[in-house]
Each structure stands twice: as C-alpha cells, then as structure tokens.
Design an enzyme around this catalytic site. Structure first.
Site, short mmCIF file in Angstrom:
data_model
loop_
_atom_site.label_atom_id
_atom_site.label_comp_id
_atom_site.label_asym_id
_atom_site.label_seq_id
_atom_site.Cartn_x
_atom_site.Cartn_y
_atom_site.Cartn_z
N GLY A 633 0.61 -0.94 0.20
CA GLY A 633 -0.08 0.03 -0.15
C GLY A 633 0.93 1.27 -0.14
O GLY A 633 0.44 2.30 0.01
N GLU A 634 2.09 1.21 -0.44
CA GLU A 634 3.00 2.35 -0.53
C GLU A 634 3.51 2.37 -1.71
O GLU A 634 4.09 1.43 -2.49
CB GLU A 634 4.21 2.56 0.68
CG GLU A 634 3.44 2.32 2.14
CD GLU A 634 4.70 2.19 3.24
OE1 GLU A 634 5.61 2.87 2.81
OE2 GLU A 634 4.34 1.77 4.09
N ALA A 635 3.51 3.85 -2.24
CA ALA A 635 4.04 4.15 -3.55
C ALA A 635 5.44 3.43 -3.92
O ALA A 635 5.89 2.87 -4.65
CB ALA A 635 3.89 5.40 -4.01
N LYS A 637 7.13 1.41 -2.12
CA LYS A 637 7.23 -0.37 -2.12
C LYS A 637 7.08 -0.90 -3.55
O LYS A 637 7.65 -1.70 -4.04
CB LYS A 637 6.43 -0.81 -1.08
CG LYS A 637 6.99 -0.72 0.26
CD LYS A 637 5.91 -1.17 1.47
CE LYS A 637 6.55 -0.90 2.79
NZ LYS A 637 5.84 -1.23 3.97
N ILE A 638 5.86 -0.21 -4.22
CA ILE A 638 5.42 -0.91 -5.48
C ILE A 638 6.38 -0.55 -6.35
O ILE A 638 6.73 -1.22 -7.39
CB ILE A 638 3.84 -0.12 -5.82
CG1 ILE A 638 2.90 -0.61 -4.76
CG2 ILE A 638 3.60 -0.38 -7.13
CD1 ILE A 638 1.54 0.31 -4.83
#
Length: 1725
Positions: A633-635, A637-638
C-alpha cells in the site's frame, strides 16, 4: 374500590353542582347510576387504570358479571379496554348528555373529563358518522353536544377540555369518527384556532388540529399498502373509480393520457396577471388530453373507498375548499387551510407520496386552491402557495409532471421575470428556490422532463437565467435605504440560489460517480482472527506459529523463521519460502517484499529472479507475477517491485525492449489500464490510442512496439488482472476491500492519473448524442404520462452547458459591481463550485474560463485598482489550490503567475506603495496586510500540495512553474523566486514513483538548462548548483540493470557543458561532476554515460585547466573502475578518450588517451566484462572491442603525425594480435565500420586532385593504411576471404583516382591478391573479380579527351561535358545479382552481311538511358546494364571509328561491331568552322613542364588502364584454365572494350584532325600504347581459345612452314570433334570476335589508304606511321590464326589485304608478306 371509580366520582361531582329545580333530569340520571346496589362493587378487585398505563392498551379481560346492572358497569369499568354494551352505554352516557346541555361550567368540565376517559380507555366502541355503524346515533349526538359546548362565552379551560375530548375521539381506534361528525370536529377546531382570543388556546387548537389531520392520514397509509408501480396504481384506480359514459375521473385520465401540451410561459403569466382563475384552471386542465373525446371530471368518488381513505381525503377536500374561501376582511381561514395543507403534504410518508388516491385528490382539489393562492395579492397567502408548491415539487413531482409545468412559470418565473412584482412575494419565491435548489435530483428531473422535451418550455434554463438577471441588476445609487436593502437582499438571495444549484449538481455528480462503499479496516479484523486462531490452537507446530507471526508482522516472522532454523539466512531461501509456503498472507508478502532494508530488498530481488518470464507475453507475465502476492500500500514499495520486474522481464526476453525503462513504464500503464477498464466508477474509459500514447510520452523515440501495445490492450480489456484472490472470498480475504476499491486505491497510492480521453472537440457531439437519447426516453414516457427520474451522470454536463456561461457572467458581474462582502463571498463560492463541477465533467473550456476569471479578479496584475474583494478572490484561489488542486490543470501557469506577482508585490516596497492608489491609508494597509497573510502559508501551501497531485496534474504544475520562472528570468534584474520554488518542490516530489518523476524531470531538465545558460552568472551558478544537489539526491536511489534514468538525470550537465560559453560555468560543471563521482561513485550505473559525455565535451574545451582536470578523472575512473564502466557506456568512454586524443591543446594528453585505449584493449583481451567476471566466450569482448577500434579508426585522420601514426599502428596491432579470436560477423564489422572508413576520403574524392600541396601527410597516411590493410587481408585470408567483394570495391575505387601513387598502390594490391589467392578463388570470386575489373576499365577511360574535342566543336552543340555518357561494348552481357555477379552472354555479334543495319543517330533512346547505371565518372557500367534486345546487341556501325565515336556520344551509348560492311565515311565528318582548341599534343610518356589538371587526370587514367591490362594479362596467363566459359568471354569483352576505346581515339580521322593544330615535328595526342597492349593481349586470348598454338608461357608461336600448318590444321579438326558443347560455343564466339576484329582493323587501314590523293599524302603517311605498330601486330596475329578460320573467311580478308600491298610503310608490307607466306601459300595448289 377505585376500579371504575372515575365515572362515579365524576357523577358525584356533577350531582353536587346540579339543582333539582334546574336540572331534574340530570339529577335523576346520575342518581339512577349511583343508586345501584353498592355491595356488588366488592366483586371488583383491580385498581383504577390511568391514561397511558400499559393496561389501557392490553387485552380485554372478560370477567363474570354479577347480577344487577350497576354492579356490572362498575366491574367492567375497572378493566381498561372493556367495551360497554347496549344499556350500559345508555346508562353511562345519558348523564353526560344531559350535563352538556346545562352549559354549566362546573358540570361541563367533569362531564368532559369523564367522556375523555371513557374514550381513552376504550370503553366506548362505535362508528359515529357511518351509516349502519354501531352506536351511531348515540355517539353522534354526544359528539355534537361536545362540539356545541364551545361558543363565544366558553372559558379557555372548557375549550381545552373540549379539544382534548375531540382529539381523543379522533385518535381512538374503537371510537371511530367518520363523515360529518369528523368534519364537525375539524370545523370546531378551525373556529377555535381562528377566533379564540387566547394565544395559548389558539396554538393548542392549531396543534391539535394538525395532529388530527396527521392521525387521519397515517391511518389512511396503514389502511392500504402503498404501491409506487404503475401497474399497482392502475389496478387500484380501476377498482375505485366510477366509470361512466359521460366522463372520466382524473384517475382515468392518468391511464388514458396520450400526450402533454404545455401552455406557454407568456400565456400563463398573462392569465395570472389578470387574476383569471378560470383561464388558469382551463390551462391546467389542458395539460392532459384524453382519448375518445372524454373530458376530465374534477372530483373523486369517496363512496367506494375504504373508511380510512374516505375520512382522510374528505378532510383533505374540506381543507382545500376552505383554502379557497376569500374573505375580504380576513384571510385567516385561507391562510390556516394552506398552512395545514402544507403540513399535511410534508407529513405524508415518502412511500405514500405516489398513492393514486392522494395524487387524485391533489389534482382534483388542491391544485385549484393553489392556483387561487398563487395569484393572490396577499403576501402571506402567496408565501404559503410557494411553500405548498415547493412540497409538491420536492415530493410529488413524479405524479404531477404536467401540473408542475404550469406552476413553475406561474409561481417562479412570473415573480422572477416581473420587475413590478411585489418585493415581499419575490423574496418568498427566492427563499423557496434556496430550499429547492438544494435538492440535486429535483433540479436534474426538472431539466430532463422539461428542458429536454421539445414540446415543453426550458424551465430550468429560464429559471437560472432569471436568477442571473436579478443577481446582475446594478445597484441604484439614488434609491432610498429601504429599497436599497431590499434590492441587496433580492440579489443576495438569487445569488445564493445559483450557488446552491452548482453545489447540488456537484453533490449529484459525486453521488452517481462515487457511490458510498463500505470501507473497512485493512488489517484489524484479520489480525483478530489470526490471534484467535493462535490462541485456540495451543498444540500448533513451530512452523504454523511462525506463519501466524509472519501474517501479523512479516519482518519479525522472517526473523523468527531464521532463528528457529526453519529457513536459511539467505535471500534465496527466504524468497523460496515466500513463494512456496501455503497459508501466508499475500498482502504481508507484498509488504515484506517492498521493504527498503538491505535484507528484505535482497529477498525481493531473489524472489523476482526466481520467476521465469521467458517467452511470456507482457500482460501474461504481470498476471503470473502478481499471483504470489498483493501489491503493498505504499508507492515506494510498489515502485521497487515494478522496477525489479521490468529488469527481470527484459533479461528473460532480450531484444524485445531497448531498455528496462520501457518495460517499467509499460508495467504501470498496464496497472492503470486494468483499473480504467474494469472499475465501473471510472468514466470515460481509456481508448486503445490513449494507451499507446501513454507509453509513448516518456520517450517517444524508444517505446514498445505498437502491435505489442495493441495486443496488451485487448488482453487486459478482455480479462481483468485480479489484484485480490476471488477464490478466497469465503475466508479471511472476504474482509478485504472490494476489488474495484482496491484498483482505485492502488492508482491513488501511486498518484497516477488516467489519460484524458475526451477532448473539447468531442464535447459537442457527445452532448448532442446524450440529448437525443434523453429526448427519446422523455417522448416515449410522456405518451404514457410518466415523469422521468434521471440517473444518467451525463445529464449534469448538459445542464452546465445550458447555464454555465450565464452563471459565470453572474458571478463576474457581481464581483465587478458589488463591494458587499456577503455577495462577494457568495460569488467566490460560485466560482469554486463552477470550477470543480466543470473539472469533474471534463468541460475544459468552461473550466478554463472560470479559473481565468477568478484569477483576473485577484487584480494582482493591476495593484493600483486592488480592493479587499480582490483579496477574497485570491483567498478563494488559494483555497482551491489547497482543497481541489486537480481542478486547475492547464491553468497552473496563470495561478503560479499570481503567486509570483504576489511575492513581488509584498517584497518590493516600490510596488507595494502602488496598491489601492489614491484611497485612504487605513484601507490600503488592510489590503497590504491581507496580501502578506496570503503570501505566507496559503501561498506556500500551493507548492507544498504539489506532492498530493496525481501524475498528469503534477507534470502540468511543474511545466507551468518552469514557464513562470522563465518569464522571471527575463526580467531585469532577473528574479529566481519560481526557480527556487521549483527546486524546493522537486525535493517534495522526488519520492514519487520513477515513471512520474521521469516526466517531471523532462520538464525540469529543460528549465535548468535554460537557467544554467542565463547571461547572469549568478543565476546560472544557482541553477547548476541546484542541479547538482538534485542529482546527488536522486543518485541515492539504487538503479537496476538496463535502466537509464541516472543518465537522464545528468543529461542537463551534458547540454550545458556543450553549449556554455562561460569558462566559469564549464569549470563549475566539471567540478560538480567530479564531486558527484567522488561521493556517489559506487551507485553510478547508467549515469556513467552522461559523465563521459561531459568529459567528452570538456576534451574539446579551449581552457587547458578544464581539459587536464577532466582527463585526470577519466584516467582515474578507467584505472580504478574499469569493471563498473565497461557496461553500456563503454562506447561513450571510448569516444571520450578519442576526444581527448583529438584535443588540440596538449599532445601529451592525446598520447595518454591512446595509451588508455590500449589499456582498455588489454583488459578486454583478458576476458573482463561488467562486474570483473571472466568468461570463456568472446562475444561480450567483441561488443566492447568495437567502439575502441572505431575510435582508433577515426584517429587515423588526425593532423598531428605522432597521434595519427600512433593510432594507426595501435589499430592494426590490435587487429593483428586479436584477430584469431574474432568471429566472422565481427570481422565483417571491423572491415566495414573500422578499416574501410579509413579510406573514405580517398574513395569518395571528386574529380580534382585528391591531395593538395599541404596534404602530403594524407597521401602518406593513405598509402601506409592501404599497405597495412593488404597485409592484414593476406595474414587472415582464410578468416576474411568473404570480404573479397568489398575489398575489391575499395581497391578499384582507389584505382579510379587521379593520384598515381594511390592508383599504383591499389592496383598493385589487386595484382598481389590475384597472385596469392587466385588458386583458391571460387567461381563466384572470379565472377566478382572480373566484374570489378570490367567496371574499373570503363570508369577509368579517359573520356576527357573526347569531351575536349566535343566542347571545341561548334558543329556539335549537343556534345557537352555534363551530358557525355559513353558506353563501349562489343557484346551485351547480363549480370545476375542473385548469382554472385555471374556473367552470361545474351547475344553474339553477327558478322558480315547478316548484321542488321540502322542509323547511328537512331540509337538514342530515353528508355535505355534510364536503364543504364552510371558510375562516378558519368559512364554507365556494363555490369549495371539491363538486358538489351538482340537487335540492340547486333547494332552495326558503318562509319569510321571517329564517326562512330561522335555518333555514339549523341546516342549516349557506345557500341562497336566489327561485322558491318565497310563504307567510305570520311566525308561525313563535319569540318569545323575554325580549328578546335585541343590539348597540347604530347606523348603519354612525356609531358610539358607545366601540365594542366585535365592532362594530369587523363594521364592518370591512361596509366590505370595499362595496369588493368597487365592484371588481365596475368589472369589469362596464370589462371586461364581455371576459368569457366562465361568468365573467358567476359575477359574478351573487357579487352575489346579497352582496345576499342583507344582505337576510337586513335582513329585515322581523329589523328589527322589533331595533327592540323600542332607542329609537324610533334606527334598528336594518342592512346597507341593502350591500343597496342590491349591488341596483343586480346589476340593472345582469341588465339588461345581458337587454336592450340601456344607454349607454356602463353606466348604466340613463331610462324611455321606450310607443312606444319597443314598438320596443325588436321590436328585441330580432330580436337574440335572432341570438344564439349560449351567449348565449341566458346570457340565459335572467339572465332567471330577474332575475324571481326581483324577485318575491322584491315578495313580502317584500307579506307585510309584509299583517301591518298584526296588530301595531303604527308598527313596520311604520318597517320600510318603512328598506327603501323597496331596494324603490324594484327597482321602478325593473323599469321597464327587457325588456317581453317582463315580459309573460311578468306572472302572477307583477301580484298582488304590486297589494298595494303601498295602501302608505303615497310613494316606493314613486311608483316603482310609474312601473312601471305604463312596463310595464302598453304591455299595454293
């Protein structure tokens, strides 16, 4: 004995007050009740119930009745709910009836109280007012008596008692009042409310009256289950309506209605203005037309209804009738009725608002009353009319479509449009509009049902237009304060209505686009379930416990697994665990993989590397990849996960994408497409072209193939990529958010924005389509009398299109005219709502107008005219930037200009002094203070909030900011406010995902380049230093393999370094790069490319210190970081070293650079590749070798001899040393791209001399290079033999040059190649070699000699240098390009009389000219010629050689034939009018001291032709037996072409012409050496082919005796019989050529001999002297001709030979005698 005691106590109280004389009947009736046997009361044991007690509503108890009436009543009254029967009722009510007749207050009040309790406790049951009901007469009388208790003399207490009884009676469920008694009760309450003098009594009566009506209608609702469907209404109507032949009820009208006809607004307003109620009722009746001629009957049939409906509607009808009573003195009745009606309509439940009977009653009774009230002059009545209409509009509009179409113009538009309309009534309408405009559905429904209906007036648009006009009315300065206040109130209220409309449309748009979803916590429920699971399983294994721990806290879970030795402490082991272990929470896996700590990051890399994507389509790979986990849910990390995926996919599918950046962008594009295509809340949908454009915006030159993008689009649209497992929906994942929400949430996390798919040009067709669709629905439903309830979100856009510009004008005019703060605030609310709404609907043009208008009202562009309202506009703008920044989009430029101007005003005293110029100081200071407040946090928040913007918006923001900054930099002095802000917000946004930051950086980089090139060095230094800081900040992010973004980050330095003229700036750039390298050297990957490009630019600098500093770092990088640099930027590294080697400042640096190149080569030779690993293959080394070799090749043209020589030696040394390791393709690349380009300046030179006087070094370099190349080819002949064709092309290109040394070297190399490799040449090699020699022979013909002659001949104006295209051939040949250039003859020349004749001038053909390929010299090469016809091949020439040359020049083709008939043609030569100017007559062996350039060119070509003849001679001597028949024929043609050209120039006529212009002692210019050499070789080849008379050396044999000749002839005949077909054919061709050639030479000599006597014999003798060696050679050659051939063609030879007997040249006569002796003697008998 309390049970039932309330009656006894009441009677006893009444008994005390009554007197026997006045009330004997009452006293008797009471006494009768009381005298009953009292001992029987003991059977009652319960207490007296109280009103409101639970027992009053409980079940009735049936007790045993003792004997005796009184005892029975007392016992019954002791139980609440017990109903008195028969005589009991009479016994109890008789005293009460008599008591009411007394009018005595002391008697009345106990009686009323007793009756109230009897009804309240349900002791009385009956149906007063109902025919045939229970106890009807008795109860009716008692109610009438109660009603009569109220008169003008009644006290308030009595009235209140009466009201209490009446309310209880109406509310009772057993004492059911109907019909006339019910109306009587209502009437009494009416009278009390209207005429009571006590306000408390009036209020109580009014409240009770309202409560009674409410009770009746609630009872009506519960009496029948309400239905809203049309079929149910129709069924009910059919059962309750009275159908007859004379008419139909209003209910029937709804069923039979066919169409709706609306009266015009003007007609309604005219009727209302004249208070024409009948006309208005007629207009109302005409709203609905009835089929079959039936007309509407106003009224409803109450008889067939249920009692509940009948009572309620009876009261409703009564109220409507009372509301129509007009009392000139008092309107209280009408007002009260209207008020009650409004409350009644408001109180009905929503589901019952569609009840058919209620709607029928509304239409039958209420509307006429409303018509009357709406035209009343009373402000109060009109106010209630507006109130009732607002209720009808808000709650009942679905059933009153036609009627509302009448009342909106009558009530709303009439009051808004009328300028003379009473102010108070207009205010009533505006207040009503303020209320109804807050209902979004109502507004949309009005628009859809009226504005979208062709036959209905545009009520919504007219209403908004009217409100806009009112709001724009200018303030009258001369009006009195009261009128001014009224006008202001009206304008403010109308403005509030407009603002409410916009806000309502916003609410409706949001409700339709984003319906509420049940949002739950992400993890809490699952954690609770997991924790409960752990607690309930005390016996679970260690692994299960570790898994549970991981599902709660993944980092601790992994640590637990490692500590318990369940998983090895390696990234690969953990990755394997995450991939293969069941029951792991996929969301937790994704969260762990996205961690940035070293070990989780390594696990993520190992996890991705463990997945194989080889051969997978891109979308399939993403689907497979996302099966194992959920994206976190974190940019960030994605982003890390998607980067690694892109790298892995490119590694598994090499060649599909140019770099990993393309796959990275495509991965995000797929995620966005998946969200767009499968989320129902996303509208409009992304098209295929939008998807393709999304992938092309990042780098248009490097993007995924269009076909691949189309396939991915189709796949994603067809099948969704699931972000959550649906199979686990029954488990814990069922607690997760809905799938659609997850998709939208993911895009929101990444701050991505979907591309705009609807341009402004699409808006109009789209709107028209929506209107047509809506109108079709409206018309279809209108025929059935149905009100259309709109749900389509597109309708809001149409509404805004209809009224948006009017609203904008209203808000703008208000801002311009008004100084009133509430009005200004309302206008600002309107601007904000309008901007958001137009943004949400995609109406870019109108949104732009709203925003720009708002910005204009800030007046920051004109501070002198600024007021406090302009500060409010600025505050609104900043609030918009804070709350809804997405709305600004393409207007960010204007917004940021405002911020820039605000900063300039507040920080520049001179500008601040001009604010509110001319006004009082207090106001000025207030405005300045407000501006400073806005320049603080609000303005700063504009930039801070850029971090929240989605991708497209933030790019627009940066673009606008850079644009504003560019304008600031143009000012004098330059301002850097926006530049500073750009740097600041870059830090805010640098944390965005790389795809978005790349787009931002594209904008920033261009601006930094512009700022870094600023004339003010301070600005440039600031920009470059900021660029350095951002670069260092970004280099903190690790870059994976195949990505190039580091390179993009540093590119601005490259551009600035190349373009800057400031030494300070260039030096600063080098310092910045050096600092970057020192601090971030370990993390630099693709950035090395830009680093070397910067150092490359530094190498070209004029400042030695910059060069030295840059080279020092390059040297250090290569010596210490070679393995890190040798990747994709190795070519840039080599280019950098080459540039340093080319620097003109220091040759020491140049030599060091070459030495570094040599070091790089040694490292590559050791097998080192990126990372320092050693590999056995040379493929990688070749990839890195090539740029180095290419760089050395470029250095060979350096002007400095030491650098040039060093580069040349290093280049060939490297190739010679490493050549054995090179693969065949790499050898090909080396020759074509490294070695051959060295000679480009030689092979592409023009006609002029190749080397000037000062270019002697270039001559030496070319010669040296050519020698090295030939040595290299000989050394690696086996490896590079396939390079023979291009090598031959190079050598022959050099052979065509004018520089004799180059020609000699090239042809010597050619001869050397033939000598060394001839034995190994294949058939195709020989074809190619002969083709090359043939091309060279034609392109090196000295055509300048012919040009010179043609230019000086005024009789031949068509002969010009540019048009000369000579092609000589004795035979037409076809060269098959698909068969390695093999030569095959098409047609042989015919001999003698069999040749067809044609005029030489007729041979000029445009088609042939187009087919002929042209060489660089302007001569078509025979190898490039297309196939000619047999006729063209056998084209004969009847003129002399000179005449043929001139004729063929006219034809642009030069064909010779030796088989034509001899003709005397010397007279055909046109005599020049004046002696032509010819080149100096010199021998080829000697030349004048000063030779012209033309003669130098001619001389070079002549020598080249001689060398080519030598090469051919070597071939025919050494390898004749190796050649095939077509190749031998090709050699014959080449020789013939060379001989013919020389013979044509050496023709008798040409020689004589040239002799006339030179001294007699000097010979004319000639090509006798070429002709003689060619003739010798040609005859040698022909004799070798046609006879066996040749020795081992290939020389012609001496003449033999006749006996030997005969024997030889016999032997040849026996050998010919054994020849193959090809050999026989070849001999035939050779025989034909030999006879033709010899005959032609003899014929030309005979023709010249025959002209003796016509001209000066001296000229002829001189010509014969020059030509005699050739003639002699031919005659001697005929001596060795096969005697059979000679005998066969004796008829041709003998006449020509006899003419030569008289020749004066002794050598000719001697040769002729030898011929006769050898050949003719054998023929004698």
């Amino acid at each position: 004995m309390a049970a039932g005691g309330f009656v006894s106590r009441a009677f006893e109280s009444m008994l005390k007050e009554c007197y026997s004389k006045k009330n004997p009947d009452l006293q008797k009736a009471i006494q009768t009740y009381l005298d009953s046997p009292k001992q029987r009361n003991q059977h009652s044991s319960s207490t007296e119930p109280r009103p409101g007690d639970g027992s009053s509503t409980g079940d009735t108890q049936h007790v045993s009745k003792p004997t005796g009436l009184s005892g029975t009543i007392t016992t019954a009254l002791a139980n609440a709910g017990y109903t008195l029967e028969g005589a009991e009722v009479e016994l109890v009510l008789n005293p009460l009836r008599l008591a009411f007749e007394t009018k005595n207050l002391k008697i009345l009040e106990p009686a009323l109280d007793c009756l109230h309790k009897l009804i309240a406790y349900d002791h009385l049951e009956g149906d007063p007012g109902l025919d045939g009901g229970k106890n009807v007469p008795l109860f009716t009388d008692i109610l009438n008596m109660v009603c009569n208790c109220v008169d003008n003399s009644s006290t308030d207490s009595t009235i209140l008692q009466v009201l209490k009884v009446l309310l209880t009676a109406v509310a009772s469920t057993k004492f059911r009042v109907h019909g006339e008694p019910l109306l009587g009760i209502i009437r009494v309450c009416y009278n009390i409310t209207l005429h009571s003098k006590s306000p408390i009594t009036q209020a109580t009566s009014k409240a009770m009256l309202t409560q009674m009506i409410s009770i009746l209608f609630r009872r009506m609702e519960t009496d029948v289950v309400p239905t809203s469907s049309g079929s149910a209404d129709h069924t009910e109507a059919a059962s309750s309506s009275d159908h007859n032949d004379n008419g139909t009820t209003l209910g029937d009208a709804l069923n039979w209605v066919k169409d709706t006809t609306f009266a015009s607004i003007e007609e309604l307003q005219k009727l209302a203005g004249g208070a024409d109620l009948k006309g208005l009722e007629a207009a109302l009746d005409n709203v609905v037309h009835v089929e079959n001629g039936k007309k509407i009957t106003r009224g409803i049939d109450l008889e067939n209804m249920s009692l509940g409906k009948r009572d309620a509607l009876l009261v409703f009808r009564t109220l409507c009738e009372m509301s129509k009573k007009e009392d000139t003195d008092d309107t209280k009745t009408q007002i009260l009725s209207l008020e009650l009606l409004q409350g009644l309509l408001e109180g009905v439940s929503h589901s019952f608002t569609k009840n058919f009977h209620l709607i029928d009653s509304v239409k039958a009774y209420l509307l006429s009353a409303l018509l009357q009230a709406s035209v009343s002059q009373s402000a109060v009545i009109f106010q209630y009319a507006t109130g009732i209409f607002s209720v009808l509009l808000l709650r009942y509009r679905e059933s009153l479509k036609g009627e509302i179409g009448v009342f909106i113009p009558l009530i709303i538009l009439r009051s808004l449009d009328g300028s003379d309309f009473p102010v108070n009534q207009k205010m009533s309408v505006l207040r009503m509009l303020e209320k109804i405009c807050k209902d979004p559905q109502m507004l949309v429904d009005v628009y859809v049902n009226y504005d979208c209906d062709h036959e209905a007036p545009n009520l919504f648009q007219r209403m908004v237009t009217a409100l806009s006009k009112i709001a724009q009315v200018p303030q009258n300065a001369d009006s009195n304060p009261v009128a001014a206040n009224q006008t202001t109130s009206i304008k403010s209220s109308s403005l509030q209505c407009l603002v409410n409309i916009l806000k309502s449309l916003i609410d409706w748009e949001k409700s339709k686009r984003q319906p509420e979803r049940n949002r739950r916590g992400d993890r809490a429920p699952e954690e609770d379930l997991a924790r409960e699971s752990v607690e309930t399983k005390g016996h679970e294994s260690t692994m299960a416990a570790a898994i549970s721990e991981f599902n709660r806290q993944p980092v601790k879970g992994i640590e637990n697994l490692i500590s318990n030795k369940l998983v090895e402490n390696t990234p690969a082991s953990v990755a394997q665990f995450l991939r293969n272990t069941l029951n792991l929470d996929k969301a937790m896996i994704g969260d762990y993989l996205g961690q940035q700590e070293e070990f989780p990051l390594a696990v993520m890399h190992a996890y991705v590397d463990s997945v194989t994507f080889s051969g997978m389509k891109f979308d399939t790979a993403i689907r497979e990849f996302l099966k194992g986990f959920y994206l976190p849910g974190e940019a960030h990390k994605i982003d890390r996960i998607m980067e690694k995926f892109a790298e892995r996919y490119c590694a598994d599918n090499p060649g599909l994408f140019m770099n990993a950046d393309i796959a990275y962008v495509l991965a995000y594009a797929v995620i966005m497409l998946n969200t767009d295509a499968h989320d129902p809340m996303v509208w409009p949908k992304m098209s295929k072209s939008d998807f393709i454009r999304m992938n092309n915006t990042y780098n248009p030159e490097e993007h995924a193939p269009i076909k691949l993008l189309e396939e991915i689009y189709d796949s994603i649209v067809k099948e969704e990529i699931k972000m959550r497992d649906e199979a686990a929906g029954t488990g814990k994942d069922s607690k997760q958010k809905p799938e659609g929400e997850e998709r939208g949430h993911l895009v929101s996390i990444l701050k991505l924005s979907l591309p705009k798919t609807k341009s402004s040009s699409d808006a109009k067709p789209q709107s028209e389509a929506i209107i047509k669709q809506t109108q079709a629905i409206i018309q279809n439903r209108a025929k059935r009398g149905i009100f259309y309830t709109a749900q389509e979100i597109e309708l809001v856009r149409l509404m805004v299109e209809a009224v948006g510009w009017s609203l904008l004008a209203t808000f703008s005019v208000t801002m311009e005219q008004s100084e009133d703060k509430p009005m200004v605030v309302l206008s600002m609310e309107g601007f904000s709502a309008g901007i958001y709404l137009t943004y949400a609907l995609g109406m870019d043009t109108m949104r732009f107008a709203f925003v720009t208008s708002l910005i204009r009202f800030t007046f920051l562009h004109s501070p002198k005219e600024m007021r406090i309202k302009n500060v409010e506009a600025l505050r609104t703008l900043f609030d918009l930037c804070d709350v809804e920044p997405d709305c600004l989009q393409d207007t960010w430029n204007a917004v940021l200009e405002c911020v820039s101007r605000l900063e300039h005003i507040t920080t520049t005293p001179a500008v601040a002094a001009t604010v509110m110029h001319g006004l009082n100081q207090i106001s000025k200071e207030a405005v300045l203070q407000a501006l400073k407040e806005q320049a603080g946090k609000p303005a700063e928040q504009v930039f801070v909030n850029s971090e929240k913007l989605p991708s497209n918006s933030v790019v627009e923001f940066f673009t606008a900011l850079c644009g504003v900054s560019a304008e600031e930099l143009k000012q004098s002095p330059a301002r850097i406010f926006s530049l500073q802000r750009a740097v600041e917000i870059s830090y805010y946004n640098i944390a965005r995902i790389r795809m978005v930051w790349a787009r931002i950086w594209t904008v920033l980089a261009n601006h930094f380049i512009s700022a870094g090139s600023h004339a003010d060095e301070k600005v440039a230094v600031y920009a470059i230093d900021s660029l350095r800081q951002l670069g260092m900040k970004y280099l903190e992010h690790a870059e994976l393999t195949s990505f190039t973004f580091q390179n993009d980050i540093l590119k601005p330095f490259v551009v600035l370094m190349r373009n800057s003229r400031s030494e300070t700036i260039r030096s600063l750039i080098v310092d910045c790069i050096v600092q970057l390298i020192k601090s971030k050297v370990a993390g630099i990957k693709s950035g090395w490319k830009s680093v070397f490009m910067i150092f490359t630019a530094a190498a070209d600098d004029d400042l030695e210190s910059i060069i030295e500093k840059a080279f020092e770092n390059v040297e250090q990088i290569l010596l210490e970081r070679f393995d890190q640099v040798v990747g994709d930027c190795f070519m840039d590294c080599i280019n950098c070293l080459i540039r340093f080697a080319n620097n003109k400042t220091s040759h020491h640096i140049s030599l060091k650079a070459v030495a570094l190149l040599r070091i790089c080569e040694n490292r590559l030779a050791e097998g080192r590749i990126p990372g320092g690993a050693l590999k056995p293959t040379n493929v990688d080394a070749e990839y890195y070798w090539f740029p180095m070799l290419a760089g050395l090749s470029d250095l060979t043209s350096d002007l400095r001899p030491e650098v040039r020589s060093c580069a040349l030696e290093v280049l060939f040394d490297l190739v010679n040393e490493r050549g054995r390791k090179f693969s065949t393709p790499f050898w090909e690349s080396i020759f074509h791209r490294v070695l051959f380009p060295i000679f480009d300046h030689v092979r592409h030179a023009g006609e002029e001399s190749l080397f000037s006087a000062g270019d002697e070094w270039l001559r030496e370099s070319s010669i040296h290079s050519l020698q090295l190349l030939c040595n290299l080819f000989n050394t690696f002949y086996k490896e590079v033999c396939f390079m023979l064709p291009p090598l031959l092309s190079l050598l022959l290109d050099c052979a065509k040059k004018t520089d004799q040394m180059v020609v000699s070297i090239s042809l010597s190399a050619l001869v050397h190649l033939i000598e060394v490799g001839g034995n190994q040449f294949s058939e195709s090699d020989w074809d190619l070699l002969l083709k090359s020699i043939r091309d060279a022979s034609y392109t090196t013909q000295p055509l300048e000699l012919l040009n010179e002659l043609g230019l000086e001949n005024p009789m031949n104006p068509s002969i010009a240098l540019g048009d000369l295209k000579v092609y000589t051939s004795g035979e037409v040949w076809q060269f098959d390009s698909t068969d390695n250039g093999k030569i095959s003859p098409l047609a042989s020349l015919s001999s003698g009389n069999n040749s067809s004749t044609r005029d030489t001038n007729a041979s000029l053909s445009q088609d042939h000219h187009q087919e002929s390929g042209l060489q660089s010299e302007g001569v078509p090469s025979p190898s490039d010629k297309a196939q000619k016809s047999a006729e063209a091949a056998s084209l004969q020439r009847s003129q002399t050689i000179g005449q043929r040359i001139m004729g063929n020049m006219m034809d642009n083709i030069f064909l010779r034939s030796r088989s034509a008939k001899a003709k005397s043609g010397t007279s055909d030569i046109p005599a020049p009018s004046s002696p032509p100017k010819l080149p100096e007559a010199v021998e080829p062996e000697a030349k004048d001291e000063e030779e012209s350039p033309l003669m130098t060119t001619v001389r070079g070509k002549c020598i080249t032709q001689l060398i080519l003849l030598g090469a051919i001679d070597g071939i025919q001597k050494r390898y004749w037996e190796n050649l095939k028949e077509p190749q031998k024929i090709a050699i014959m043609d080449i020789l013939l072409s060379l001989v013919e050209f020389a013979a044509s120039y050496n023709s008798y006529s040409n020689l004589r012409t040239r002799m006339q212009h030179i001294p007699a002692e000097r010979p004319p210019l000639n090509l006798l050496r070429q002709e003689l050499a060619g003739t010798c070789i040609y005859l040698d080849v022909l004799h070798k082919t046609t006879s066996g008379f040749n020795d081992n050396n290939g020389q012609l044999l001496e003449p033999k005796s006749s006996q030997d000749t005969d024997v030889s002839s016999d032997n040849n005949g026996s050998e010919l019989a054994e020849h193959s077909y090809e050999e026989t054919k070849l001999e035939g061709i050779a025989e034909e050529k030999l006879v033709s050639f010899c005959a032609q030479v003899l014929r030309d000599t005979s023709d010249l001999q025959s002209t003796i006597g016509e001209t000066s014999s001296m000229d002829i003798h001189r010509v014969l002297d020059l030509r005699s060696p050739v003639i002699v050679k031919v005659l001697k050659g005929m001596c060795f001709m096969n005697n059979k051939i000679f005998r066969n063609h004796l008829g041709v030879f003998y006449p020509l030979l006899t003419k030569l007997i008289c020749c004066d040249q002794m050598d000719i006569r001697g040769a002729l005698g030898d011929l006769f002796r050898v050949q003719l003697k054998a023929l004698l008998p």
